[in-house]
Design an enzyme around this catalytic site. Structure first.
Site, PDB file in Angstrom:
ATOM      1  N   SER A  91      24.918  17.117  15.023  1.00 19.08           N
ATOM      2  CA  SER A  91      24.694  16.194  14.184  1.00 19.08           C
ATOM      3  C   SER A  91      23.549  16.632  13.385  1.00 19.08           C
ATOM      4  O   SER A  91      22.636  15.692  13.735  1.00 19.08           O
ATOM      5  CB  SER A  91      25.138  14.874  13.802  1.00 19.08           C
ATOM      6  OG  SER A  91      26.055  14.884  14.294  1.00 19.08           O
ATOM      7  N   GLU A  92      23.382  17.630  13.268  1.00 23.24           N
ATOM      8  CA  GLU A  92      21.823  18.033  12.744  1.00 23.24           C
ATOM      9  C   GLU A  92      21.755  16.864  12.053  1.00 23.24           C
ATOM     10  O   GLU A  92      19.835  17.137  11.939  1.00 23.24           O
ATOM     11  CB  GLU A  92      22.134  19.464  12.221  1.00 23.24           C
ATOM     12  CG  GLU A  92      21.314  21.321  13.558  1.00 23.24           C
ATOM     13  CD  GLU A  92      23.098  20.864  14.001  1.00 23.24           C
ATOM     14  OE1 GLU A  92      24.353  20.824  13.409  1.00 23.24           O
ATOM     15  OE2 GLU A  92      23.276  21.487  14.869  1.00 23.24           O
ATOM     16  N   GLU A 125      20.336  17.332  20.667  1.00 17.78           N
ATOM     17  CA  GLU A 125      21.334  18.023  21.078  1.00 17.78           C
ATOM     18  C   GLU A 125      20.890  18.225  22.591  1.00 17.78           C
ATOM     19  O   GLU A 125      19.873  19.291  22.568  1.00 17.78           O
ATOM     20  CB  GLU A 125      22.176  19.462  20.371  1.00 17.78           C
ATOM     21  CG  GLU A 125      22.727  18.294  19.033  1.00 17.78           C
ATOM     22  CD  GLU A 125      22.908  19.726  18.201  1.00 17.78           C
ATOM     23  OE1 GLU A 125      23.174  21.272  18.784  1.00 17.78           O
ATOM     24  OE2 GLU A 125      22.993  19.290  17.042  1.00 17.78           O
ATOM     25  N   ASP A 181      18.425  28.093  13.568  1.00 13.69           N
ATOM     26  CA  ASP A 181      19.384  28.448  12.201  1.00 13.69           C
ATOM     27  C   ASP A 181      19.987  27.825  11.779  1.00 13.69           C
ATOM     28  O   ASP A 181      21.048  27.411  11.034  1.00 13.69           O
ATOM     29  CB  ASP A 181      20.127  29.432  12.546  1.00 13.69           C
ATOM     30  CG  ASP A 181      19.666  30.806  13.849  1.00 13.69           C
ATOM     31  OD1 ASP A 181      19.424  31.680  13.261  1.00 13.69           O
ATOM     32  OD2 ASP A 181      18.521  30.228  14.457  1.00 13.69           O
ATOM     33  N   HIS A 186      21.806  32.841  15.182  1.00 15.28           N
ATOM     34  CA  HIS A 186      20.763  31.949  16.245  1.00 15.28           C
ATOM     35  C   HIS A 186      19.745  33.580  16.644  1.00 15.28           C
ATOM     36  O   HIS A 186      18.445  32.888  17.333  1.00 15.28           O
ATOM     37  CB  HIS A 186      21.514  32.360  17.529  1.00 15.28           C
ATOM     38  CG  HIS A 186      22.527  30.751  17.867  1.00 15.28           C
ATOM     39  ND1 HIS A 186      24.413  31.306  16.905  1.00 15.28           N
ATOM     40  CD2 HIS A 186      23.100  30.570  18.887  1.00 15.28           C
ATOM     41  CE1 HIS A 186      24.777  29.961  17.484  1.00 15.28           C
ATOM     42  NE2 HIS A 186      23.820  29.205  18.266  1.00 15.28           N
TER      43      HIS A 186
END
Ligand SMILES: Cc1ncc(C[n+]2csc(CCOP(=O)(O)OP(=O)(O)O)c2C)c(N)n1
Ligand SMILES: [Mg+2]
Length: 819
Positions: free
Chosen positions: A527-528, A497, A553, A595
Site C-alpha cells: 500500500s504505497e 514492503e 516507479d 521498474h
C-alpha cells in the site's frame, strides 16, 4: 529471525464458511430525560452553543461568498468555502468527549470539526494553560488583537481566539492559525488537537493511521479520529489507510504491552453526497458505509451507523468507540449520517438534488430539534437557549469583523520572506523524545555490524580493487547511518514492503531485524499510498519516520502522498509543524519499463521536498546522516546499479564514525581543466569512464562533478568549474526530456552565459520506455554517447568517429516526434 506465525495447510484448506455479525444501524434511542443522568445542563448548553457557533460561522461565509456582504458588512472572500451547514451535530458530537490528547484529521469541509474540537478542548483546559497557549502560539499574533477589548472569562477569550484564528486563516491573514498559508480547506490548530484538514478527498485516510501509529509506538495517550466524507470511501488511499490500520501484526507480533490495535476511528461524515454524485445508489454499491468494516477484519471494525443529526447519539457512539480503542481493539468505523443544506461550494446550484429533499432535512434540522427536545424535557428553557445562541452569534460576528479588519488582521506584506522561511524547517532534531531508544541487542552483537567490521572501507587498496564481498558498499553506508539514528532517536521507525525479515527489497535493512523490536521496523501492506501517508501522519505527531518505496516507479501509487502531503504540510501549516520523514526510494535497472525509471525530475519539481541521490558509500552515509537529523521531508534516491559499489573517491575511505554531508553541495569527483561534466545518480560512473577516455584518447581534461542533491542545490561550485572550463555537459539516467539536468542546464545558461563557449549539453536516457535488460545499452547513456555529444555539440574531437548520433539535427528530429 523468522516470524512465529506458522501456516498449516490442514487449517487453511479446511471446509468452512465466513460468518459476519450484524452491523447496528441508528440504534441509539435514549431520551433527554434518560441522558440527564449523563449530561449536566451545562453540557447540554455547551453542545447547543457549539452547534450554533458553527452554524453562524458558516452562514457568514455563505453570505459573503454569495452576496459579498453580511449584515451590511462588505467583504469579498476570493478563496473556497466548502460549508457544512446542516452537519453541525455530527461535528459537535464527534468532538464532545475528545480530550486534547485525542487528535482529529479532516477534509476540505472541516470548519465545523475544527471549531467543535477546539471548543471542546477549551472546556477541558484550565485558565492558566489556555493563557499560556494563546500567548505563545505564533508569538501571540492571534491573541494580540483580542486581548485589549476582551471583558470576560479566559474560556470566552479562548473561544474568541479560536473563531478569530479560524476566520483569519480562511481570509489568508497573518493572524490565522497557519499565518494564512493554509486557508479554508486546510485550517487546523494542533494545540487543541485539530490536525491537518485536507483538500484532497480522502487525503486524511492514509495520514491518520500514521498518527495512530505514533501514539501506539510511543505509548502516547489519546486516539486519532479520521473525519472523511462518504464519497472518499471510493479513494484507493483510504482503503490503503484502513488496511494499514487493521494489520494483524499489532496484536500478533508486536509487544503486548504496547496496547494492541491502532487507536484510530474512521468517522465517515456521511452527508450523502460527493460534490453531486451520490455514493448511495449511484457511485458506490455498499449502501451503508458501515458495511465496509465487514470486509476488513473479523471485528468488522466495530462498525455501526449512527444518527448524525442527534449530537447525543454521536456522543454515545464515540464513548463506546473510544472505550474499545483504549482496549487495543482498533481500528473502528462509524458511519455518521448527516446532510449539508449548503452546496458543495457556494457556487453550487444544487442541480443534482431537489428542493424538497433539502427542505425535508431542514425540517429535521439538528439545531431545531435539539432545542425543542431540551426545552420539552425542561432541561433548559427556549428563552435560555435562544439567549445563548444570540450570545455566541454575536461573538462570531465580532470575530468576523475583526478578521476582515486589515489593521487588526493584516495579510503578510508583499515581499515578505515568510513563505521562503516556512518551505523548509531546516532544523536539527537529534531525537523526538527523551526516553531510551528500544534496541534488542548491543550493536557489537549484531551480525551485520560484525560483517561490516570485517570489510575494507575503500574500493581499492594500493591500486588493487577490493573483491566485492569484502568491500564496504552503499548498502552498508545507509545501514550504518540508520543504525546510528535508531540508537539515538527513540521515536524513529522504519516501514515499507518486505522491510523486516527480508531486510528491505535490496538488503539495506539486513541486520536491523535482530536489533529492533517489531514496532520500530515492520512490513507494511503493499500500500504505497498508506506507507507514505502513514509516514506523514507519524511525523505530524512528532516522530521520525523512514518509509521505503521498493521502486521509484511505484511513486505513482503514492503520488498524492508524495506530491501533495509530504511536500506541503510544513509550509501550509505556516511553519507550525515539521516533517522529519526520509522517503527511501530505490531506482531500478534491468527490470524494464515499469521498474527501471529514474523519476528524480518529478520529486525535484515539487516544492517542499528535499531530494538527494548519492551513489558512493561516502556520500550515502553522510547524506543519510544529515537527512536523519533534519526536520524536513527528504526523498532519498538509491540506485540499484550502485548498491554494491565500494568507495572510489574518498581517499581515506568511509569513516567508521558519524559525519554529515550538507545537502545541496555538489561534489567534485575528478578535477579537470577543459570541460565540466555534471552528473546526478549513477551516471557519475559513466562520466568518470568518459573522462578517462577523453584524457587518454584526446588529452582533454574533464572535471566531473556529482550534484548528489537536486533540492536544495548550491550552484557556486558548478559556476566556478564552468567559468574555468567554458564547456559543460550534464549526464543522468533519467529520460532526457524534462530531466533535472535540463533544468540545471537552463540555470547554468542563465548564470554563466558569458563564460560558456557552447550551450550546455544534456545527455540522458532516451525518451522511451526502459527496455529489457539486454537492450539497456540502447537506452541509458553510455560513455561513448558523452564523447559523441561533446564532439558534435561542444568541441570537435580530433580524428574522432562518433558511435551514436548526438547531432543537433537528430535532437530536433527526436523532439519533433516526441521520442
Ligand atoms: C482527489 C480529489 N478528487 C476530487 C476532488 C474534488 N472534490 C472536492 S470535494 C469532492 C466530493 C467529496 O465528497 P465527500 O468525500 O463525501 O466529502 P463531502 O464534500 O461530502 O464533505 C470532490 C469530488 C478533490 N478535492 N480531491
Ligand atoms: Mg459527502
Amino acid at each position: 529471525m523468522p516470524k512465529s506465525i506458522v501456516l498449516d495447510p490442514e487449517t487453511l484448506l479446511a471446509q468452512d464458511c465466513i460468518r459476519f455479525s450484524e452491523i447496528p444501524v441508528n440504534t441509539y434511542r435514549k431520551t433527554i430525560e434518560e441522558e440527564r443522568a449523563v449530561f449536566t445542563p451545562g453540557d447540554f448548553l455547551a453542545i447547543w452553543q457549539d452547534m450554533a457557533a458553527i452554524r453562524e460561522f458558516e452562514t457568514i461565509l455563505s453570505e459573503i461568498k454569495t452576496k459579498r456582504a453580511y449584515k451590511g458588512l462588505a467583504y469579498e472572500h476570493l478563496g473556497p468555502a466548502h460549508l457544512s451547514i446542516g452537519q453541525e451535530a455530527s461535528a459537535v458530537g464527534m468532538a464532545f468527549l475528545l480530550t486534547r490528547d485525542d487528535h482529529i484529521y479532516g477534509s476540505h469541509r472541516s470548519h465545523g470539526e475544527l471549531l467543535a474540537k477546539s471548543f471542546s478542548a477549551i472546556r477541558k483546559t484550565d485558565d492558566g494553560a489556555l493563557l499560556e497557549l494563546m500567548r505563545s502560539y505564533l508569538d501571540g499574533a492571534i491573541l494580540r488583537p483580542l486581548e485589549q477589548q476582551h471583558r470576560g472569562s479566559v474560556a470566552e477569550l479562548a473561544a474568541k481566539f479560536v473563531i478569530f484564528g479560524a476566520f483569519s486563516e480562511l481570509f489568508a491573514k497573518e493572524t490565522g492559525f497557519n499565518r494564512g498559508l493554509g486557508g479554508s480547506m486546510h485550517a487546523f490548530f494542533t494545540p487543541f488537537g485539530s490536525y491537518p484538514n485536507n483538500a484532497i478527498v480522502g487525503g486524511s485516510g492514509s495520514i491518520a493511521p500514521g498518527a495512530a501509529l505514533f501514539k501506539r509506538v510511543n505509548r502516547k495517550p489519546g486516539i486519532i479520529v479520521c473525519n472523511i466524507g462518504d464519497a472518499s470511501f471510493g479513494c484507493g488511499p483510504v482503503w490503503e489507510g484502513i488496511t494499514f490500520a487493521a494489520m494483524d501484526q499489532y496484536r500478533t507480533l508486536w509487544d503486548r504491552e504496547l496496547g494492541g490495535g491502532l487507536p484510530i476511528l474512521f468517522n465517515c461524515v456521511n452527508n450523502q453526497y460527493g460534490m453531486g454524485g451520490q455514493p448511495l445508489g449511484e457511485t458506490m454499491g455498499c449502501q451503508f458505509i458501515a458495511r465496509i468494516g465487514a470486509g476488513v477484519n473479523p471485528e468488522q471494525m466495530h462498525a455501526e451507523r449512527v444518527n448524525g443529526y442527534d449530537p447525543l447519539a454521536v456522543i454515545d457512539a464515540f464513548k463506546r468507540k473510544i472505550g474499545l480503542l483504549a482496549e487495543g481493539r482498533g481500528p473502528a468505523l462509524l458511519d455518521t449520517v448527516t446532510y449539508r443544506y449548503s452546496g458543495h461550494s457556494p457556487s453550487d446550484a444544487s442541480s443534482y438534488r431537489t428542493r424538497e429533499e433539502v427542505e425535508r432535512w431542514q425540517q429535521a434540522d439538528s439545531l431545531l430539534s435539539f432545542r425543542e427536545r431540551l426545552a420539552q424535557a425542561g432541561v433548559l428553557s427556549q428563552g435560555a437557549l435562544d439567549e445563548a445562541r444570540v450570545g455566541i452569534e454575536t461573538v462570531v460576528f465580532e470575530m468576523f469583523k475583526l478578521a476582515i479588519d486589515p489593521h487588526a488582521a493584516p495579510r503578510i506584506a508583499v515581499g515578505s520572506d515568510l513563505v521562503d522561511r516556512v518551505m523548509f524547517s531546516n532544523d536539527r532534531l537529534e531525537k523526538g523524545d527523551d526516553r531510551a531508544p528500544e534496541l534488542l541487542q548491543a550493536w557489537s552483537h549484531n551480525p551485520r555490524v560484525q560483517q561490516i567490521a570485517g570489510k575494507v572501507r575503500t574500493a581499492a587498496v594500493q591500486g588493487q580493487p577490493v573483491p566485492k564481498a569484502s568491500a564496504y558498499n552503499v548498502r552498508d553506508a545507509i545501514f550504518e547511518a540508520l543504525a546510528h539514528r535508531f540508537s539515538v532517536d527513540p521515536t524513529m521507525v522504519a516501514f515499507g514492503e518486505e522491510n523486516r525479515d527480508w531486510g528491505g527489497a535490496f538488503g539495506v535493512y539486513r541486520g536491523l531485524t535482530e536489533a529492533l523490536p517489531y514496532h520500530r521496523l515492520f512490513n507494511a501492506p503493499i500500500s504505497e499510498a498508506a506507507i507514505v501517508g502513514a509516514a506523514v501522519g507519524y511525523a505530524l505527531e512528532g516522530g521520525r519516520a523512514v518509509a521505503e518505496l521498493m521502486y521509484g516507479d511505484f511513486m505513482g501509487r503514492a503520488g498524492d502522498e508524495i506530491f501533495n502531503q509530504l511536500s506541503k504540510w510544513q509550509a501550509m501549516s505556516g511553519g507550525v509543524v515539521r516533517l522529519p520523514v526520509v522517503l527511501r526510494i530505490s531506482v531500478g535497472v534491468k527490470y524494464g519499463a515499469q521498474h527501471s525509471q529514474d523519476w528524480s525530475a518529478l520529486v525535484h519539481h515539487i516544492p517542499g521536498l528535499k531530494v538527494v541521490f548519492p551513489v558512493t558509500p561516502y556520500d550515502a552515509k553522510g547524506l543519510m546522516n544529515t537527512a536523519l537529523v533534519g526536520t524536513d521531508p527528504v526523498v532519498f534516491l538509491e540506485s540499484q546499479r550502485t548498491y554494491d559499489h565500494g568507495e572510489m573517491f574518498e581517499v581515506g575511505g568511509v569513516p567508521e564514525g558519524y559525519y554529515e554531508i550538507p545537502m545541496g553541495v555538489p561534489s567534485i569527483k575528478r578535477t579537470g581543466r577543459d570541460l565540466t561534466i555534471i552528473t546526478f545518480g549513477p551516471a557519475l560512473y559513466t562520466a568518470i569512464e568518459a573522462a578517462r577516455r577523453l584524457e587518454a584518447q584526446q588529452g582533454i581534461s574533464a572535471e566531473v562533478i556529482d550534484l548528489r542533491s537536486a533540492t536544495p542545490l548550491n550552484f557556486d561550485p558548478l559556476l566556478e568549474s564552468v567559468r574555468k572550463t567554458g564547456r559543460v555537459l550534464l549526464a543522468c539516467e533519467a529520460v532526457e526530456r524534462g530531466s533535472l539536468m535540463q533544468s540545471v542546464a537552463a540555470n547554468l545558461t542563465q548564470l554563466a552565459f558569458d563564460s560558456l563557449d557552447a550551450p550546455p549539453v544534456v545527455v540522458g536516457s532516451r525518451n522511451w520506455i526502459t527496455p529489457a535488460a539486454e537492450l539497456e545499452s540502447m537506452f541509458f547513456p553510455q560513455p561513448e554517447w558523452i564523447l559523441d555529444a561533446i564532439h558534435e555539440r561542444i568541441v570537435p574531437l580530433a580524428g574522432y568517429v562518433p558511435a551514436s548520433d548526438q547531432t543537433n539535427a537528430e535532437l530536433a528530429r527526436r523532439l519533433r516526434l516526441g521520442i
